[in-house]
Design an enzyme around this catalytic site. Sequence first.
Site, PDB file in Angstrom:
ATOM      1  N   GLN A  46      -6.858  -0.940   5.530  1.00  0.00           N
ATOM      2  CA  GLN A  46      -7.470  -1.828   6.574  1.00  0.00           C
ATOM      3  C   GLN A  46      -8.989  -2.341   6.295  1.00  0.00           C
ATOM      4  O   GLN A  46      -9.340  -3.023   7.195  1.00  0.00           O
ATOM      5  CB  GLN A  46      -7.389  -0.718   7.728  1.00  0.00           C
ATOM      6  CG  GLN A  46      -6.299  -0.232   8.587  1.00  0.00           C
ATOM      7  CD  GLN A  46      -5.425  -1.640   9.055  1.00  0.00           C
ATOM      8  OE1 GLN A  46      -5.977  -2.492   9.528  1.00  0.00           O
ATOM      9  NE2 GLN A  46      -3.995  -1.461   9.181  1.00  0.00           N
TER      10      GLN A  46
ATOM     11  N   THR B 234      10.496  -7.650 -12.665  1.00  0.00           N
ATOM     12  CA  THR B 234      10.268  -8.871 -12.659  1.00  0.00           C
ATOM     13  C   THR B 234       8.881  -9.134 -11.730  1.00  0.00           C
ATOM     14  O   THR B 234       9.224  -9.016 -10.535  1.00  0.00           O
ATOM     15  CB  THR B 234      11.320  -9.751 -12.421  1.00  0.00           C
ATOM     16  OG1 THR B 234      12.191  -9.702 -13.389  1.00  0.00           O
ATOM     17  CG2 THR B 234      10.814 -11.604 -12.691  1.00  0.00           C
TER      18      THR B 234
ATOM     19  N   ALA C 279       0.639  -1.281  -0.021  1.00  0.00           N
ATOM     20  CA  ALA C 279      -0.091  -0.079   0.024  1.00  0.00           C
ATOM     21  C   ALA C 279       0.770   1.147  -0.080  1.00  0.00           C
ATOM     22  O   ALA C 279       0.569   2.340  -0.768  1.00  0.00           O
ATOM     23  CB  ALA C 279      -1.014  -0.106   1.282  1.00  0.00           C
ATOM     24  N   THR C 280       2.055   1.364   0.853  1.00  0.00           N
ATOM     25  CA  THR C 280       2.653   2.532   0.807  1.00  0.00           C
ATOM     26  C   THR C 280       3.293   2.895  -0.644  1.00  0.00           C
ATOM     27  O   THR C 280       3.127   3.974  -1.066  1.00  0.00           O
ATOM     28  CB  THR C 280       4.176   2.373   1.776  1.00  0.00           C
ATOM     29  OG1 THR C 280       3.610   1.883   2.965  1.00  0.00           O
ATOM     30  CG2 THR C 280       4.850   3.331   1.528  1.00  0.00           C
TER      31      THR C 280
ATOM     32  N   ALA D 170      -1.266  -7.169   0.821  1.00  0.00           N
ATOM     33  CA  ALA D 170      -1.889  -8.415   0.849  1.00  0.00           C
ATOM     34  C   ALA D 170      -1.671  -8.744   2.317  1.00  0.00           C
ATOM     35  O   ALA D 170      -2.363  -9.732   2.891  1.00  0.00           O
ATOM     36  CB  ALA D 170      -0.926  -9.418   0.174  1.00  0.00           C
ATOM     37  N   HIS D 171      -0.373  -8.184   3.197  1.00  0.00           N
ATOM     38  CA  HIS D 171      -0.256  -8.660   4.536  1.00  0.00           C
ATOM     39  C   HIS D 171      -1.277  -8.444   5.620  1.00  0.00           C
ATOM     40  O   HIS D 171      -1.235  -8.798   6.690  1.00  0.00           O
ATOM     41  CB  HIS D 171       1.309  -8.460   4.919  1.00  0.00           C
ATOM     42  CG  HIS D 171       1.412  -7.144   5.217  1.00  0.00           C
ATOM     43  ND1 HIS D 171       1.505  -6.386   6.795  1.00  0.00           N
ATOM     44  CD2 HIS D 171       1.541  -5.902   4.627  1.00  0.00           C
ATOM     45  CE1 HIS D 171       1.536  -5.386   6.757  1.00  0.00           C
ATOM     46  NE2 HIS D 171       1.531  -4.818   5.339  1.00  0.00           N
TER      47      HIS D 171
ATOM     48  N   CYS E 100       4.102   1.024  11.859  1.00  0.00           N
ATOM     49  CA  CYS E 100       5.019   1.422  10.750  1.00  0.00           C
ATOM     50  C   CYS E 100       5.474   3.053  10.912  1.00  0.00           C
ATOM     51  O   CYS E 100       6.104   3.415  10.037  1.00  0.00           O
ATOM     52  CB  CYS E 100       4.681   0.958   9.371  1.00  0.00           C
ATOM     53  SG  CYS E 100       2.881   0.853   9.144  1.00  0.00           S
TER      54      CYS E 100
HETATM   55  N1  PLP Z   1      -2.526   2.732   4.943  1.00  0.00           N
HETATM   56  C1  PLP Z   1      -3.113   2.118   6.189  1.00  0.00           C
HETATM   57  C2  PLP Z   1      -4.307   2.637   6.576  1.00  0.00           C
HETATM   58  C3  PLP Z   1      -2.524   1.364   7.012  1.00  0.00           C
HETATM   59  O1  PLP Z   1      -2.746   0.749   8.072  1.00  0.00           O
HETATM   60  C4  PLP Z   1      -1.055   0.835   6.428  1.00  0.00           C
HETATM   61  C5  PLP Z   1      -0.122  -0.204   7.274  1.00  0.00           C
HETATM   62  O2  PLP Z   1      -0.343  -0.137   8.509  1.00  0.00           O
HETATM   63  C6  PLP Z   1      -0.420   1.292   5.288  1.00  0.00           C
HETATM   64  C7  PLP Z   1      -1.394   2.233   4.671  1.00  0.00           C
HETATM   65  C8  PLP Z   1       0.763   1.061   4.542  1.00  0.00           C
HETATM   66  O3  PLP Z   1       0.761  -0.461   4.413  1.00  0.00           O
HETATM   67  P1  PLP Z   1       2.052  -1.358   4.080  1.00  0.00           P
HETATM   68  O4  PLP Z   1       3.178  -1.051   5.042  1.00  0.00           O
HETATM   69  O5  PLP Z   1       1.613  -2.529   4.077  1.00  0.00           O
HETATM   70  O6  PLP Z   1       2.673  -0.531   3.014  1.00  0.00           O
END
Ligand code: PLP
Length: 366
Positions: free
Chosen positions: A174, A234, A72-73, A195-196, A319
């Site tokens: 989320q 890849t 997502a980031t 995915a995680h 994070c």
């Molecule tokens: N957005 C939200 C609402 C999240 O909770 C998170 C991770 O906790 C992210 C973005 C970032 O996800 P990732 O660290 O898997 O890139």
Amino acid sequence: MSTFFFDYNSTTPVDPEALEDMLPFFSDVFANPSGQTSEMSWKAQSAIKASHLQISKLLGCKPQEITFTSGATESINWVLETFIRDKKSILLSEIEHDACFQKANEYELSLFFKSHQDGSADIDSLKSQVEQVPSGSLVNFIWAHNELGTILEVEDCIEIAKKAGHFVHLDATQALGKIEIDFKKLGADFLSCSAHKVYGPKGIGALVINSSTVSGMKPLIAGGGQQNGLRSGTLNPPLIVGFGKACEIALNRLAKDQEHYKGLREVFLNEIEGLNYKLNGSQSKYLTNTLNISLIDWKSPSPLFMELMPFSVSQSSACSTESNKKRILSALGIPEAQTIRISFGRQTTPKDCMALADKVKSTLRG
Ligand code: PLP
């Protein structure tokens, strides 16, 4: 392994069935999926196609609208960077995840709309801010809040942004696997996820780009032109296969998971009855697996969540850096030291919740 893990919003374990599906792609079927000449490549290609389909069913989008990213980031950064490059304004709330907030905060054409203390959008502020930026700007919404569990009134928010002629990006990280998602019906332009968070592997996520409303999207990562030139590098079949399977499983058990979390929530709240506490976040639209709670009788300046170890509860996003950790609570005026975030997962049991409640009570007694 300790079962006292109450931080499933930070990440989840890989579902055993997803893991099983992934394994052959680490070894037996190792060929580059962009290859043209080996049977292994064709197998990888068809597994990737199947994964697109599985993910699209959970998201309610077209399979071809999905581009795989590292998570997502990256997806969020890609969308924001697209608008930054074109010198377009970006509208967001102050309670976005850091992946969005930090990127937007360093950009001079970013503008913020207000949120209520429960994490819902201040609709008057949103309505007035969408008029302050030229049409064609980007409006970001964190659909389900990682710290508070609040689910945004996303249909209303999208309508307001769209009426003003803007593009909409949903951070659905989320929301994925926890609530129903119908990307097509919502009419958003972009959606980011990882995915995680949904019992898939780490290091893979997606950006969904609405094929009816967005054209000419430029890549953030250029190179060999994979994924229709949108995201080079890849492709990673094991991670993609795991992501797909995790989404298929999540779709099949969405209602069951929600019920499970509801039950756990009730057990925990019953067990702490009599304590002086306040539930943070919306109490009408929320993720059933998430409890954000301030324990008013905790008077020490040291954060309560630290005292609850080895129970893995948290206070904020895993994070974030130390300096960013308290940003959201302080923006909402929620007392930091007293506040904990509990997030349940599929493996959490009522007994775990009772044990956590005991630990909370004994910690408060000192
Ligand atoms: N957005 C939200 C609402 C999240 O909770 C998170 C991770 O906790 C992210 C973005 C970032 O996800 P990732 O660290 O898997 O890139």
